[in-house]
Design a protein around this motif. Structure first.
Motif, PDB file in Angstrom:
ATOM      1  N   MET B   1      -0.766 124.268  57.722  1.00 48.30           N
ATOM      2  CA  MET B   1      -1.159 123.636  58.989  1.00 48.30           C
ATOM      3  C   MET B   1      -2.459 122.861  58.828  1.00 48.30           C
ATOM      4  N   LEU B   2      -3.392 123.466  58.081  1.00 49.90           N
ATOM      5  CA  LEU B   2      -4.681 122.811  57.905  1.00 49.90           C
ATOM      6  C   LEU B   2      -4.500 121.489  57.180  1.00 49.90           C
ATOM      7  N   ALA B   3      -3.656 121.517  56.155  1.00 49.89           N
ATOM      8  CA  ALA B   3      -3.434 120.280  55.395  1.00 49.89           C
ATOM      9  C   ALA B   3      -2.853 119.212  56.305  1.00 49.89           C
ATOM     10  N   GLU B   4      -1.940 119.626  57.176  1.00 48.84           N
ATOM     11  CA  GLU B   4      -1.324 118.637  58.054  1.00 48.84           C
ATOM     12  C   GLU B   4      -2.354 118.072  59.048  1.00 48.84           C
ATOM     13  N   GLN B   5      -3.222 118.961  59.553  1.00 50.24           N
ATOM     14  CA  GLN B   5      -4.276 118.475  60.459  1.00 50.24           C
ATOM     15  C   GLN B   5      -5.185 117.488  59.750  1.00 50.24           C
ATOM     16  N   ILE B   6      -5.490 117.785  58.485  1.00 46.87           N
ATOM     17  CA  ILE B   6      -6.357 116.861  57.750  1.00 46.87           C
ATOM     18  C   ILE B   6      -5.653 115.526  57.566  1.00 46.87           C
ATOM     19  N   LEU B   7      -4.340 115.606  57.266  1.00 48.65           N
ATOM     20  CA  LEU B   7      -3.587 114.350  57.143  1.00 48.65           C
ATOM     21  C   LEU B   7      -3.615 113.588  58.474  1.00 48.65           C
ATOM     22  N   ASN B   8      -3.377 114.308  59.583  1.00 49.24           N
ATOM     23  CA  ASN B   8      -3.465 113.665  60.897  1.00 49.24           C
ATOM     24  C   ASN B   8      -4.820 112.992  61.075  1.00 49.24           C
ATOM     25  N   GLY B   9      -5.865 113.699  60.662  1.00 50.46           N
ATOM     26  CA  GLY B   9      -7.213 113.158  60.777  1.00 50.46           C
ATOM     27  C   GLY B   9      -7.382 111.900  59.968  1.00 50.46           C
ATOM     28  N   ILE B  10      -6.820 111.908  58.757  1.00 52.01           N
ATOM     29  CA  ILE B  10      -6.960 110.726  57.906  1.00 52.01           C
ATOM     30  C   ILE B  10      -6.194 109.549  58.502  1.00 52.01           C
ATOM     31  N   VAL B  11      -4.996 109.826  59.046  1.00 51.33           N
ATOM     32  CA  VAL B  11      -4.215 108.746  59.664  1.00 51.33           C
ATOM     33  C   VAL B  11      -4.981 108.163  60.845  1.00 51.33           C
ATOM     34  N   LEU B  12      -5.475 109.064  61.703  1.00 55.94           N
ATOM     35  CA  LEU B  12      -6.257 108.615  62.855  1.00 55.94           C
ATOM     36  C   LEU B  12      -7.504 107.866  62.389  1.00 55.94           C
ATOM     37  N   GLY B  13      -8.149 108.448  61.393  1.00 56.55           N
ATOM     38  CA  GLY B  13      -9.378 107.851  60.879  1.00 56.55           C
ATOM     39  C   GLY B  13      -9.152 106.476  60.288  1.00 56.55           C
ATOM     40  N   SER B  14      -7.967 106.251  59.706  1.00 52.82           N
ATOM     41  CA  SER B  14      -7.728 104.924  59.145  1.00 52.82           C
ATOM     42  C   SER B  14      -7.593 103.892  60.260  1.00 52.82           C
ATOM     43  N   MET B  15      -7.103 104.317  61.442  1.00 49.11           N
ATOM     44  CA  MET B  15      -7.084 103.398  62.592  1.00 49.11           C
ATOM     45  C   MET B  15      -8.524 103.093  63.023  1.00 49.11           C
ATOM     46  N   TYR B  16      -9.328 104.171  63.155  1.00 46.06           N
ATOM     47  CA  TYR B  16     -10.742 103.959  63.486  1.00 46.06           C
ATOM     48  C   TYR B  16     -11.371 102.969  62.512  1.00 46.06           C
ATOM     49  N   ALA B  17     -11.075 103.192  61.239  1.00 45.30           N
ATOM     50  CA  ALA B  17     -11.698 102.363  60.213  1.00 45.30           C
ATOM     51  C   ALA B  17     -11.305 100.903  60.383  1.00 45.30           C
ATOM     52  N   LEU B  18     -10.005 100.651  60.674  1.00 50.92           N
ATOM     53  CA  LEU B  18      -9.558  99.268  60.823  1.00 50.92           C
ATOM     54  C   LEU B  18     -10.294  98.582  61.978  1.00 50.92           C
ATOM     55  N   VAL B  19     -10.467  99.307  63.093  1.00 50.10           N
ATOM     56  CA  VAL B  19     -11.154  98.710  64.241  1.00 50.10           C
ATOM     57  C   VAL B  19     -12.646  98.538  63.927  1.00 50.10           C
ATOM     58  N   ALA B  20     -13.232  99.572  63.331  1.00 52.20           N
ATOM     59  CA  ALA B  20     -14.658  99.497  62.995  1.00 52.20           C
ATOM     60  C   ALA B  20     -14.927  98.360  62.006  1.00 52.20           C
ATOM     61  N   LEU B  21     -13.978  98.118  61.102  1.00 54.24           N
ATOM     62  CA  LEU B  21     -14.137  97.017  60.144  1.00 54.24           C
ATOM     63  C   LEU B  21     -14.298  95.687  60.870  1.00 54.24           C
ATOM     64  N   GLY B  22     -13.522  95.514  61.944  1.00 60.85           N
ATOM     65  CA  GLY B  22     -13.608  94.271  62.712  1.00 60.85           C
ATOM     66  C   GLY B  22     -14.977  94.107  63.362  1.00 60.85           C
ATOM     67  N   TYR B  23     -15.455  95.201  63.966  1.00 68.51           N
ATOM     68  CA  TYR B  23     -16.790  95.140  64.566  1.00 68.51           C
ATOM     69  C   TYR B  23     -17.832  94.757  63.522  1.00 68.51           C
ATOM     70  N   THR B  24     -17.727  95.433  62.379  1.00 68.82           N
ATOM     71  CA  THR B  24     -18.779  95.287  61.376  1.00 68.82           C
ATOM     72  C   THR B  24     -18.706  93.914  60.701  1.00 68.82           C
ATOM     73  N   LEU B  25     -17.479  93.396  60.564  1.00 63.95           N
ATOM     74  CA  LEU B  25     -17.291  92.073  59.972  1.00 63.95           C
ATOM     75  C   LEU B  25     -17.977  91.023  60.837  1.00 63.95           C
ATOM     76  N   VAL B  26     -17.709  91.092  62.150  1.00 59.26           N
ATOM     77  CA  VAL B  26     -18.315  90.127  63.075  1.00 59.26           C
ATOM     78  C   VAL B  26     -19.827  90.316  63.107  1.00 59.26           C
ATOM     79  N   PHE B  27     -20.274  91.571  63.120  1.00 59.28           N
ATOM     80  CA  PHE B  27     -21.724  91.785  63.158  1.00 59.28           C
ATOM     81  C   PHE B  27     -22.379  91.284  61.881  1.00 59.28           C
ATOM     82  N   GLY B  28     -21.711  91.525  60.753  1.00 55.74           N
ATOM     83  CA  GLY B  28     -22.272  91.079  59.482  1.00 55.74           C
ATOM     84  C   GLY B  28     -22.436  89.571  59.428  1.00 55.74           C
ATOM     85  N   VAL B  29     -21.442  88.851  59.954  1.00 56.04           N
ATOM     86  CA  VAL B  29     -21.453  87.396  59.834  1.00 56.04           C
ATOM     87  C   VAL B  29     -22.311  86.760  60.925  1.00 56.04           C
ATOM     88  N   LEU B  30     -22.145  87.208  62.178  1.00 50.91           N
ATOM     89  CA  LEU B  30     -22.836  86.534  63.283  1.00 50.91           C
ATOM     90  C   LEU B  30     -24.049  87.291  63.792  1.00 50.91           C
TER      91      LEU B  30
END
Lengths: 265, 292, 274
Positions: B1-30
């Motif tokens: 169960m723990l492994a599955e929760q961690i996998l869930n976390g990583i999947v969720l976290g990769s969504m966070y990362a994709l959105v955060a990348l957009g914020y940071t890309l725009v902030f970095g450039v502009l």
């Protein structure tokens, strides 16, 4: 916590005069750049001290360290024996050091009169009191007097942002005087002025000595600084390379080399 | 169960990362914050809803999300950032993009209602599993994770090895010197917005596929959390955004696992506040700065 | 119904001024919704659970929130610009989650039983705060705040204690937001954490930006127009966020300093009145 030391332990070039400001072995690094490298000097009471040096010699870094905008890495700065290191900029200003800015930084959205009025020593130190005691009359009078000194009284109600270049530089000086300084630092006060304006400015600056105990001028214009200064310090790469009377300093081989050997500006 | 929760976390976290990348890309450039970014992300989810409602195949939703969200990014650049280039206008641009975000939310709510809308996925997609190292894992999670990681790798390659990326890095370093070197700064800004918005759209789409619904308030919950993650990772720091996203995803999954629930959400904000106060350059900042 | 609109307009004016006061020293706060919540809850608890009279409960809530504001501001105001926006947004989220998880004040379910605030109370507060701000706007302090907002570094180098002024403004803004929150909770008689989400903070900031940040009338006008406009025009109420967003976007493009952008000089060289 103020450490009192004996007055004028540092050497003074001016025979007999006491040191108003002493700077000892000041160091400041930015990344790989040594902006100030064990710099020591003193400002004597009653003198105009000129500081020259090519761009990047560390002149503005020096003012920023003394006025508390930067924290020096090591070394000591004393105003009349009072240690200035680890003090906030507004505390240093209240102890009696004022400055102008090389890249004119007036409060552009405020009027010329307000620029001076806002930093008047007597009223700016207790901001909340002004809500109870209104003193527009005396504030206006003091501010107009200062503007008058710098020949700006007729511009008092203009927005500072609308001033011509030379006027803006003079307003910087009037504003600095409003803080009631003992020692005044002028960072390239003649930059961008024509010859006539520069000559009048030199006269204006000498005239300030009845109000402040010392003036330090940083400048590129060699003719201007030679005519203005009692004493000169030449800097390069954050170090002092020469010090003395203007004619002595300009005769120094290292100074000539620093100025002519490198592309300036 | 723990492994599955961690996998869930990583999947969720990769969504966070994709959105955060957009914020940071725009902030970095502009050097500015795009507050409409969370709504771009939200819009991606509704592309999935629209696709399933129209009976279109799910794969078709991906290019649609890229085009639609990319176009929204262009619009935001034009309305909220083009005129506010100077450093003084940092806050004006942020507020303007915030207002654009409010408009997007309202339009979506007018079209789909303000309640979460569920989307119909083929049974095969929902229930298929794969066996990895002896554990049965939902196929869709693995697929989403794979797409997200691919997108991140593609972004990294784009920024590091292409002409577009070189220009982006040049403008991030200094718009003035980039312009002097002949880089078309306006074009780079537009490219940055399109890339950031397309990534957010994909993230929103995949989150909708993963959870089975799209919600119009997600920009203000999930999206703004990605903003905090960007700050945790260091504003303008691409690797920080990826690492921060996955870290926060795993922390949240573990908080759910151990019954902390809602308190898991506040951890992100507390960490962000501490980072901003103590290490404004970001949690993962080492001596070599990896800027957008 | 009309009374409700008047009431919320008054509350929004107070909130807009709470953001304006913080903005006087150059900081933009997205935490005023949180300060409003703290004020609403603490005043509510004092009058419901301890049976304090409303006036006393409101004063205590404002005072306590002001102190809290100063405590938050002291480290937070080391950051500026978008960093401060992020930080204050974070404060808003943290406060909301804390309220939701604090059973003593009802948690997600909310807190009820407050009463006593009327439209008159709110407009009394509006007039009082308005007069104070008007008095401030002609003072030396206003001038010093303008200097701090325009160039903090120069103001400090010329002897103005910028940190002190910024913290004082932040604390006063927090206290005013708390007062508005207290009035709100004593009018609504029932409050829940979700009444004070991040959107509240966002809207209030946009009122000020819409009206103009350079004088106290801007915040007032922004709050009045953006609160009442959607209600006055039939059929617009349901399009509120859209109208709101469009107005802001267009205004920022056309007139980035707001509807009432002027700043009047605090001192003239000639004596007129006085």
């Amino acid at each position: 916590m103020t450490r009192r030391t004996e007055l004028s332990t540092a050497p003074t070039a001016h025979g007999g005069a006491t040191s108003l400001l002493t700077v000892e072995s000041l160091c400041k690094r930015f990344g790989g750049l040594q902006a100030l490298d064990h710099l020591s000097f003193a400002v004597s009471t009653g003198e105009v001290l000129g500081i020259i040096g090519p761009n990047g010699a560390g002149k503005t870094a020096l003012i920023n360290c003394i006025t508390g905008l930067y924290q020096a890495d090591s070394g000591a700065i004393r105003l009349d024996g009072t240690d200035l290191s680890n003090r906030a900029p507004h505390q240093i200003s209240r102890l009696g050091i004022a400055r102008t800015f090389q890249n004119i930084r007036l409060f552009r959205r405020m009027s010329v009169l307000e620029n001076v009025a806002v930093v008047l020593k007597r009223w700016s130190q207790r901001p909340l009191r002004s809500l109870l005691l209104r003193s527009d009359g005396p504030i206006r009078k003091s501010a107009l007097q200062l503007l008058d000194r710098l020949r700006l009284a007729d511009k008092a109600d203009l927005l500072a942002g609308n001033l011509a270049y030379g006027e803006a530089r003079r307003l910087e000086i009037a504003r600095a005087l409003a803080t009631g300084p003992r020692l005044l630092f002028l960072d390239e006060p003649a930059a961008g002025m024509n010859e006539e304006e520069t000559a009048t400015l030199a006269h204006d600056i000498r005239g300030l000595l009845d109000q402040v105990q010392g003036v330090v001028v940083i400048e590129h214009d060699i003719g201007f600084i030679r005519s203005l200064s009692d004493r000169l310090i030449a800097m390069d790469y954050g170090r002092k390379i020469a010090e003395g009377l203007p004619q002595e300093v300009f005769a120094n081989a290292q100074v000539v080399d620093a100025y002519l050997g490198r592309d300036d500006d | 169960m723990l492994a599955e929760q961690i996998l869930n976390g990583i999947v969720l976290g990769s969504m966070y990362a994709l959105v955060a990348l957009g914020y940071t890309l725009v902030f970095g450039v502009l050097d500015k914050l795009n507050f409409a970014h969370g709504e771009t992300f939200m819009l991606g989810g509704f592309v999935a809803v629209a696709a399933s409602a129209l009976g279109a195949p799910i794969w078709l939703a991906f290019p649609c999300a890229i085009v639609l969200c990319g176009a929204l990014g262009l619009l935001v650049e034009w309305v909220s950032f083009r005129k506010f280039q100077s450093a003084d206008a940092q806050i004006t641009a942020a507020l303007s993009s915030l207002a654009v975000g409010l408009i997007v939310i309202d339009l979506v709510q007018k079209s789909f209602g303000s309640e979460p809308v569920s989307l119909e996925l083929p049974l095969a997609v929902r229930t298929a599993t794969v066996n990895i190292a002896g554990t049965e894992l939902a196929w869709i999670k693995i697929a989403i994770l794979a797409v997200a990681l691919t997108l991140m790798a593609a972004l990294h390659a784009l920024v590091q090895y292409t002409r577009v990326g070189r220009n982006i890095r040049a403008v991030a370093e200094s718009p003035l010197s980039a312009a002097l070197l002949g880089v078309n700064v306006r074009q780079v800004n537009q490219q940055t917005f399109v890339i950031a918005s397309a990534l957010a759209g994909m993230a929103g789409l995949m989150l909708a596929l993963r959870t089975g619904y799209a919600a119009s308030d997600i920009g203000f919950t999930f999206g703004i959390k990605a903003l905090a993650i960007m700050a945790i990772g260091g504003m303008g720091d691409l690797r920080g955004a990826m690492a921060g996203g996955i870290l926060v995803g795993v922390i949240e999954a573990l908080a759910v696992q151990y019954g902390l629930g809602k308190l898991g959400e506040v951890v992100v904000w507390i960490v962000m506040i501490l980072v901003l106060l103590i290490r404004p350059a970001g949690l993962f900042q080492s001596s070599t700065r990896q800027r957008a | 119904m009309i009374q409700d609109h008047l009431f919320f307009t008054g509350i929004n004016i107070l909130l807009a001024w709470s953001v304006y006061i913080i903005l006087l020293s150059g900081s933009l706060s997205f935490a005023n919704g949180a300060f409003m919540a703290i004020g609403a809850y603490s005043a509510g608890v004092l009058s419901v659970k301890f049976a304090w009279p409303m006036a006393l409960a409101l004063a205590a809530a404002a005072l306590a929130t002001g102190v809290l504001g100063a405590l938050i501001a002291t480290p937070a105001l080391r950051t500026r610009g978008v960093y401060l926006i992020l930080l204050t947004t974070g404060v808003t989220f943290c406060v909301q989650v804390l309220l939701e998880n604090f059973d003593y004040i009802g948690g997600v379910g909310g807190l009820g039983g407050m009463s006593g605030a009327t439209v008159w109370h709110v407009y009394g507060a509006v007039v009082l705060v308005g007069v104070l701000l008007w008095w401030l706007s002609r003072s030396h302090l206003q001038r010093m705040l303008d200097a701090v907002r325009e160039d903090e570094q120069v103001a400090a180098a010329l002897g103005i204690n910028t940190v002190y002024l910024k913290v004082v403004c932040f604390a006063l803004g927090a206290a005013l937001a708390a007062l508005a929150g207290g009035l709100y909770s004593h009018y609504m008689s029932f409050i829940r954490p979700e009444n004070f989400g991040v959107l509240v903070s966002v809207y209030v900031v946009l009122y000020v930006v819409f009206g103009g940040v350079n004088n106290l009338w801007g915040a007032l006008l922004g709050a009045v127009v953006l609160t009442l406009l959607p209600e006055l025009i039939r059929g617009l109420a349901s399009w509120r966020p859209l109208v709101f967003g469009l107005l802001i976007v267009i205004l920022l493009l056309v007139c980035p300093e707001g509807l009432l952008p002027w700043r009047s000089a605090t001192l003239k060289s000639r004596v007129n009145d006085d």
